[in-house]
Scaffold this motif. Structure first.
Motif, PDB file in Angstrom:
ATOM      1  N   ARG A  33       0.822  -1.208   0.000  1.00  0.00           N
ATOM      2  CA  ARG A  33       0.000   0.000   0.000  1.00  0.00           C
ATOM      3  C   ARG A  33       0.858   1.260   0.000  1.00  0.00           C
ATOM      4  O   ARG A  33       0.508   2.266  -0.620  1.00  0.00           O
ATOM      5  CB  ARG A  33      -0.943  -0.037   1.201  1.00  0.00           C
ATOM      6  CG  ARG A  33      -2.072  -1.045   1.007  1.00  0.00           C
ATOM      7  CD  ARG A  33      -2.863  -1.324   2.258  1.00  0.00           C
ATOM      8  NE  ARG A  33      -4.038  -2.146   1.938  1.00  0.00           N
ATOM      9  CZ  ARG A  33      -4.710  -2.867   2.822  1.00  0.00           C
ATOM     10  NH1 ARG A  33      -4.338  -2.878   4.097  1.00  0.00           N
ATOM     11  NH2 ARG A  33      -5.752  -3.584   2.435  1.00  0.00           N
TER      12      ARG A  33
ATOM     13  N   GLU B  81      -7.946   1.160  -5.825  1.00  0.00           N
ATOM     14  CA  GLU B  81      -9.100   1.033  -4.936  1.00  0.00           C
ATOM     15  C   GLU B  81      -9.139  -0.341  -4.274  1.00  0.00           C
ATOM     16  O   GLU B  81      -9.487  -0.467  -3.092  1.00  0.00           O
ATOM     17  CB  GLU B  81     -10.380   1.288  -5.707  1.00  0.00           C
ATOM     18  CG  GLU B  81     -10.541   2.732  -6.170  1.00  0.00           C
ATOM     19  CD  GLU B  81     -11.812   2.959  -6.957  1.00  0.00           C
ATOM     20  OE1 GLU B  81     -12.320   4.092  -6.946  1.00  0.00           O
ATOM     21  OE2 GLU B  81     -12.310   1.997  -7.604  1.00  0.00           O
TER      22      GLU B  81
ATOM     23  N   ARG C 121      -8.497  -0.518  -0.413  1.00  0.00           N
ATOM     24  CA  ARG C 121      -9.794  -0.791   0.210  1.00  0.00           C
ATOM     25  C   ARG C 121     -10.595   0.492   0.444  1.00  0.00           C
ATOM     26  O   ARG C 121     -11.244   0.652   1.475  1.00  0.00           O
ATOM     27  CB  ARG C 121      -9.618  -1.551   1.527  1.00  0.00           C
ATOM     28  CG  ARG C 121      -9.003  -2.938   1.367  1.00  0.00           C
ATOM     29  CD  ARG C 121     -10.038  -3.923   0.868  1.00  0.00           C
ATOM     30  NE  ARG C 121      -9.445  -5.206   0.516  1.00  0.00           N
ATOM     31  CZ  ARG C 121      -9.532  -6.305   1.297  1.00  0.00           C
ATOM     32  NH1 ARG C 121     -10.134  -6.255   2.450  1.00  0.00           N
ATOM     33  NH2 ARG C 121      -8.996  -7.436   0.895  1.00  0.00           N
ATOM     34  N   ARG C 122     -10.524   1.411  -0.498  1.00  0.00           N
ATOM     35  CA  ARG C 122     -11.338   2.620  -0.404  1.00  0.00           C
ATOM     36  C   ARG C 122     -11.533   3.191  -1.801  1.00  0.00           C
ATOM     37  O   ARG C 122     -10.678   3.020  -2.681  1.00  0.00           O
ATOM     38  CB  ARG C 122     -10.699   3.659   0.506  1.00  0.00           C
ATOM     39  CG  ARG C 122      -9.352   4.201   0.042  1.00  0.00           C
ATOM     40  CD  ARG C 122      -8.831   5.228   1.037  1.00  0.00           C
ATOM     41  NE  ARG C 122      -7.513   5.730   0.704  1.00  0.00           N
ATOM     42  CZ  ARG C 122      -7.291   6.754  -0.107  1.00  0.00           C
ATOM     43  NH1 ARG C 122      -8.297   7.364  -0.697  1.00  0.00           N
ATOM     44  NH2 ARG C 122      -6.061   7.160  -0.346  1.00  0.00           N
ATOM     45  N   PRO C 123     -12.664   3.864  -2.049  1.00  0.00           N
ATOM     46  CA  PRO C 123     -12.906   4.443  -3.375  1.00  0.00           C
ATOM     47  C   PRO C 123     -12.071   5.695  -3.595  1.00  0.00           C
ATOM     48  O   PRO C 123     -11.710   6.400  -2.645  1.00  0.00           O
ATOM     49  CB  PRO C 123     -14.402   4.775  -3.344  1.00  0.00           C
ATOM     50  CG  PRO C 123     -14.699   5.004  -1.892  1.00  0.00           C
ATOM     51  CD  PRO C 123     -13.809   4.058  -1.132  1.00  0.00           C
TER      52      PRO C 123
END
Length: 252
Positions: free
Chosen positions: A158, A185, A189-191
């Motif tokens: 990440r 994404e 784990r997020r838009p």
């Protein structure tokens, strides 16, 4: 100062954390195994069940002992093929783990690699009850210190999204901005806002338009891009993609 007990020399092992981006699948079904998976991609790692002590019946990272005349990367590739059937194109040394108590019955130092694989690189994955694919953010208690190793590898992945071209290892040589954003994404784990993502990536100089488009879409064909190379940087110098938050952590 304490000294190493005679006859208790350390052994050297090689393990690998494999990250795969695949469509959502039922729990434990290997990506690429032809079980009709569909939907948005998810991040997966394969683990192997230990069949003997120490750690019998627990899941563990694929790996094995380093041969006397074997190069580290060759050992990583060999053990991956033997235990999972996955043959990744991207294989990089991650970290060395060598705490004295990480194995209960002998001193083991593990050189850990990580691999990023595209869907076609998992088509040869072994379909075996002792090989299972897991969500790296939702793991059971693994053998040895392998939970800490996966946690470190995931944080490193990440973090590297924010300053390197590592996301491209999950993609074909050419791709759309939507496909690249989907990688970010999924891993984070997020838009991400599509318009902001486009502006940030285009301003970074990290991508080059190929002059081609993705055909077969229902809407306007999107442009195809490729990763920029040093020769593409020009007078602006090095490029950077400052999208991911900095999540760097060191192993305990």
């Amino acid at each position: 100062m304490p000294t190493q007990e005679p006859g208790r020399d350390a052994r050297l092992a090689v393990s690998t954390v494999i990250f795969a981006l695949e469509p959502g699948t039922p729990d434990g079904v290997a990506p690429g195994a032809g079980h009709g998976a569909s939907g948005r991609p998810s991040l997966w790692i394969p683990l192997v069940r230990r069949l003997r002590d120490p750690g019998a019946d627990r899941w563990a990272l694929p790996g094995g002992w380093l041969g006397a005349g074997e190069a580290l990367e060759s050992a990583a590739a060999r053990t991956l093929g033997e235990t999972t059937g996955v043959t990744p194109a991207y294989l990089e040394q991650l970290y060395t783990f060598g705490a004295p108590d990480r194995s209960p019955d002998e001193r083991v130092v593990s050189v850990v690699y990580w691999a990023l694989v595209r869907p076609e690189e998992t088509t040869g994955a072994i379909d075996d009850p002792n090989v299972r694919w897991f969500d790296p953010d939702d793991l059971p208690e693994l053998a040895f210190d392998h939970n800490s190793i996966v946690e470190y590898a995931l944080a490193r992945l990440r973090t590297k999204l924010g300053y390197s071209q590592i996301a491209h290892a999950f993609l074909e040589p050419t791709f759309t901005l939507a496909e690249l954003r989907e990688v970010y994404e999924t891993v984070l784990r997020r838009p991400l806002d599509p318009a902001n993502f486009r502006r940030t990536v285009e301003a970074s100089g990290a991508l080059v338009e190929t002059g081609e488009v993705r055909t077969g879409t229902r809407h306007r064909p999107p442009k195809l891009y490729r990763p920029a190379e040093p020769a593409d940087a020009g007078a602006s110098g090095l490029f950077r993609v400052p999208i991911a938050p900095h999540l760097r952590r060191s192993p305990s």
